[in-house]
Write an enzyme that holds these catalytic residues in place. Structure first.
Site, PDB file in Angstrom:
ATOM      1  CB  CYS A 258      -8.949   4.090  -1.617  1.00  0.00           C
ATOM      2  SG  CYS A 258      -7.461   5.068  -1.719  1.00  0.00           S
TER       3      CYS A 258
ATOM      4  CB  ALA B 289       0.460   3.426   3.077  1.00  0.00           C
ATOM      5  N   GLY B 290      -2.358   4.325   1.542  1.00  0.00           N
ATOM      6  CA  GLY B 290      -3.747   4.765   1.728  1.00  0.00           C
ATOM      7  C   GLY B 290      -4.775   3.752   1.265  1.00  0.00           C
TER       8      GLY B 290
ATOM      9  CG  ASP C 134      -1.231   6.912   6.049  1.00  0.00           C
ATOM     10  OD1 ASP C 134      -0.957   7.216   7.223  1.00  0.00           O
ATOM     11  OD2 ASP C 134      -1.925   7.635   5.314  1.00  0.00           O
TER      12      ASP C 134
ATOM     13  CB  SER D 220      -3.435  -1.042   3.248  1.00  0.00           C
ATOM     14  OG  SER D 220      -3.109  -1.711   2.061  1.00  0.00           O
ATOM     15  CB  THR D 221      -5.721   3.653   5.938  1.00  0.00           C
ATOM     16  OG1 THR D 221      -6.503   4.133   4.854  1.00  0.00           O
ATOM     17  CG2 THR D 221      -4.320   4.210   5.834  1.00  0.00           C
TER      18      THR D 221
ATOM     19  CG  ASN E 251       0.606  -0.383  -0.030  1.00  0.00           C
ATOM     20  OD1 ASN E 251       1.233   0.653   0.186  1.00  0.00           O
ATOM     21  ND2 ASN E 251      -0.679  -0.403  -0.254  1.00  0.00           N
ATOM     22  CB  ILE E 252       5.755  -3.866   2.712  1.00  0.00           C
ATOM     23  CG1 ILE E 252       5.260  -2.960   3.854  1.00  0.00           C
ATOM     24  CG2 ILE E 252       6.839  -3.161   1.905  1.00  0.00           C
ATOM     25  CD1 ILE E 252       6.347  -2.527   4.814  1.00  0.00           C
TER      26      ILE E 252
ATOM     27  CB  CYS F  17      25.174 -16.778   4.903  1.00  0.00           C
ATOM     28  SG  CYS F  17      23.579 -17.294   5.582  1.00  0.00           S
TER      29      CYS F  17
ATOM     30  CB  SER G 110       2.200  11.277   0.406  1.00  0.00           C
ATOM     31  OG  SER G 110       3.344  10.461   0.567  1.00  0.00           O
TER      32      SER G 110
ATOM     33  CG  HIS H 161       8.778   0.865  -1.904  1.00  0.00           C
ATOM     34  ND1 HIS H 161       8.077   1.919  -1.394  1.00  0.00           N
ATOM     35  CD2 HIS H 161       9.445   1.360  -2.983  1.00  0.00           C
ATOM     36  CE1 HIS H 161       8.293   3.010  -2.141  1.00  0.00           C
ATOM     37  NE2 HIS H 161       9.117   2.682  -3.109  1.00  0.00           N
TER      38      HIS H 161
HETATM   39  P1  CNA Z   1       2.030   7.937   2.873  1.00  0.00           P
HETATM   40  O1  CNA Z   1       3.168   8.843   2.610  1.00  0.00           O
HETATM   41  O2  CNA Z   1       1.681   7.652   4.277  1.00  0.00           O
HETATM   42  O3  CNA Z   1       0.755   8.575   2.128  1.00  0.00           O
HETATM   43  C1  CNA Z   1      -0.517   8.012   2.191  1.00  0.00           C
HETATM   44  C2  CNA Z   1      -1.479   8.883   1.375  1.00  0.00           C
HETATM   45  O4  CNA Z   1      -2.717   8.215   1.313  1.00  0.00           O
HETATM   46  C3  CNA Z   1      -1.734  10.255   1.991  1.00  0.00           C
HETATM   47  O5  CNA Z   1      -1.780  11.212   0.958  1.00  0.00           O
HETATM   48  C4  CNA Z   1      -3.113  10.087   2.678  1.00  0.00           C
HETATM   49  O6  CNA Z   1      -3.840  11.288   2.722  1.00  0.00           O
HETATM   50  C5  CNA Z   1      -3.769   9.100   1.753  1.00  0.00           C
HETATM   51  N1  CNA Z   1      -4.761   8.242   2.400  1.00  0.00           N
HETATM   52  C6  CNA Z   1      -4.662   7.576   3.567  1.00  0.00           C
HETATM   53  N2  CNA Z   1      -5.735   6.801   3.772  1.00  0.00           N
HETATM   54  C7  CNA Z   1      -6.545   7.001   2.690  1.00  0.00           C
HETATM   55  C8  CNA Z   1      -7.818   6.478   2.303  1.00  0.00           C
HETATM   56  N3  CNA Z   1      -8.472   5.590   3.058  1.00  0.00           N
HETATM   57  N4  CNA Z   1      -8.361   6.897   1.147  1.00  0.00           N
HETATM   58  C9  CNA Z   1      -7.710   7.805   0.365  1.00  0.00           C
HETATM   59  N5  CNA Z   1      -6.496   8.327   0.672  1.00  0.00           N
HETATM   60  C10 CNA Z   1      -5.929   7.924   1.821  1.00  0.00           C
HETATM   61  O7  CNA Z   1       2.227   6.528   2.148  1.00  0.00           O
HETATM   62  P2  CNA Z   1       2.895   6.206   0.727  1.00  0.00           P
HETATM   63  O8  CNA Z   1       2.413   4.880   0.340  1.00  0.00           O
HETATM   64  O9  CNA Z   1       2.737   7.320  -0.218  1.00  0.00           O
HETATM   65  O10 CNA Z   1       4.445   6.151   1.116  1.00  0.00           O
HETATM   66  C11 CNA Z   1       5.263   5.188   0.613  1.00  0.00           C
HETATM   67  C12 CNA Z   1       5.797   4.265   1.683  1.00  0.00           C
HETATM   68  C13 CNA Z   1       4.755   3.881   2.679  1.00  0.00           C
HETATM   69  C14 CNA Z   1       6.196   2.960   1.081  1.00  0.00           C
HETATM   70  O11 CNA Z   1       7.567   2.810   1.160  1.00  0.00           O
HETATM   71  C15 CNA Z   1       5.474   1.850   1.866  1.00  0.00           C
HETATM   72  O12 CNA Z   1       6.260   0.727   2.032  1.00  0.00           O
HETATM   73  C16 CNA Z   1       5.116   2.472   3.129  1.00  0.00           C
HETATM   74  N6  CNA Z   1       4.018   1.903   3.906  1.00  0.00           N
HETATM   75  C17 CNA Z   1       3.310   0.838   3.480  1.00  0.00           C
HETATM   76  C18 CNA Z   1       2.277   0.328   4.248  1.00  0.00           C
HETATM   77  C19 CNA Z   1       1.521  -0.874   3.747  1.00  0.00           C
HETATM   78  O13 CNA Z   1       2.110  -1.749   3.144  1.00  0.00           O
HETATM   79  N7  CNA Z   1       0.221  -0.934   3.977  1.00  0.00           N
HETATM   80  C20 CNA Z   1       1.936   0.938   5.443  1.00  0.00           C
HETATM   81  C21 CNA Z   1       2.693   2.055   5.870  1.00  0.00           C
HETATM   82  C22 CNA Z   1       3.717   2.529   5.089  1.00  0.00           C
END
Ligand code: CNA
Length: 309
Positions: free
Chosen positions: A285, A57-58, A67, A60-61, A140-141, A170, A235, A159
């Site tokens: 990122c 998710a990081g 995230d 796409s923040t 990411n979704i 159905c 994470s 995911h």
């Molecule tokens: P998480 O657990 O929230 O971890 C995100 C990581 O990214 C953390 O370690 C942050 O410190 C780091 N981070 C955040 N922003 C930045 C940035 N700009 N630059 C560098 N690092 C950054 O999210 P994960 O993806 O690890 O967890 C998995 C879940 C999150 C999946 O099942 C997803 O479906 C789910 N998710 C997806 C989205 C999306 O599709 N954009 C959004 C929110 C959650």
């Protein structure tokens, strides 16, 4: 053995040649990086055609999508309004079946097409265009990899995604456009097929406790061919995705781009006697990708790509 022989043996052990090459570098045969830093990693990347990205998710923040786990801004810190037993409940099937409204309210906010791809997504597209990428494994979704123009056959949506949804009774399939339009007026999605008794329609994103999509099982093949792994914005807390970095070959260098140390990088050592392939760029990122574009001498191609989008 006489006293004399023992003395000789002692001497020869003490004089064992320490300039023996295998003693000097125990990783000599598998070390691909000159140094454990970004410039050396980029230099190595130039030789690669089977790079695998692992996205979280990081990445796409910076597009405005929160995230899960970032303190303060992450979704888990901002779900109070839904009154959930715990933050994860919003993505749990049992809870969804009992009370689907919180998930659909959140979906309205997270639905793709409200957002644009980031520098990081376009960086990955750039390397795909350069024939350097084998696959992008994304948790990411948000579909932003697709929106950046990367073809679906390069992406494993580990995911699932909002691209389609299914009636839980159905199994009728619905498009994202249908779900998006419906959610403009309704709070919960129900199946509209005449023969169905109006089952819940759930976007095809994988909830906790659900199986991963079949395409995820390609990982064995992809990761055994991977020559360079880049893990970004995750994470690494959700299994089995979090275990994927262990599936590459022993000589495959691995780069983490993240705000914090995660997974095997938590025990990261800069000592080249202990570490021959783990590199870290603790950074945003997008900023890290811009650095890599420069190091890879791809600035002109990247500008061209960004101008087109
Ligand atoms: P998480 O657990 O929230 O971890 C995100 C990581 O990214 C953390 O370690 C942050 O410190 C780091 N981070 C955040 N922003 C930045 C940035 N700009 N630059 C560098 N690092 C950054 O999210 P994960 O993806 O690890 O967890 C998995 C879940 C999150 C999946 O099942 C997803 O479906 C789910 N998710 C997806 C989205 C999306 O599709 N954009 C959004 C929110 C959650």
């Amino acid at each position: 053995m006489s006293q004399f022989d023992i003395q000789n043996l002692d001497n020869s052990i003490q004089n064992l040649s320490l300039d023996d090459e295998t003693v000097q570098d125990p990783f000599k045969d598998i070390r691909k990086l000159e140094k454990l830093d970004l410039p050396s990693f980029a230099k190595y990347m130039k030789t690669c055609s089977n790079i695998i990205f692992m996205n979280g998710a990081g990445i796409s923040t910076s597009a405005g999508i929160p995230d899960f786990r970032s303190p303060g801004t992450g979704l888990y810190d901002n779900l109070q309004k839904y009154n959930l037993p715990n933050p994860q409940s919003i993505f749990e099937l049992d809870y969804f079946l009992k009370d689907p409204e919180p998930f659909f309210t959140l979906s309205k906010e997270l639905m793709p097409s409200n957002f644009k791809p980031t520098i990081t997504h376009y960086f990955q597209k750039l390397l795909v265009d350069q024939q350097m990428v084998r696959k992008i494994y994304t948790q990411n979704i948000d579909n932003l990899e697709l929106m950046a123009g990367i073809s679906n056959d390069k992406i494993i949506h580990a995911h699932g995604s909002f691209r389609t949804g299914h009636c839980l009774e159905c199994r009728t399939e619905y498009t994202m456009e249908w779900m998006k339009k419906k959610l403009e007026k309704e709070n919960i999605l129900y199946c509209e097929k005449e023969e169905c008794s109006g089952g819940l329609v759930k976007p095809d994103i994988v909830f906790f406790g659900e199986c991963l999509p079949n395409e995820f099982m390609n990982f064995r093949h992809d990761f055994s061919e991977c020559d360079c792994l880049i893990v970004m914005g995750t994470s690494l807390k959700v299994a089995p995705f979090s275990k994927l970095p262990l599936a590459v070959k022993i000589d495959c260098p691995k780069l983490l781009i993240n705000r914090d140390l995660v997974g095997e990088w938590q025990n990261y050592s800069t000592n080249t006697d202990k570490n021959y392939r783990l590199v870290v760029e603790l950074n945003e990122c997008d900023a890290a990708c811009l650095k890599l574009v420069k190091l890879l001498d791809l600035e002109k191609d990247f500008e061209k790509l960004l101008r087109k989008n």
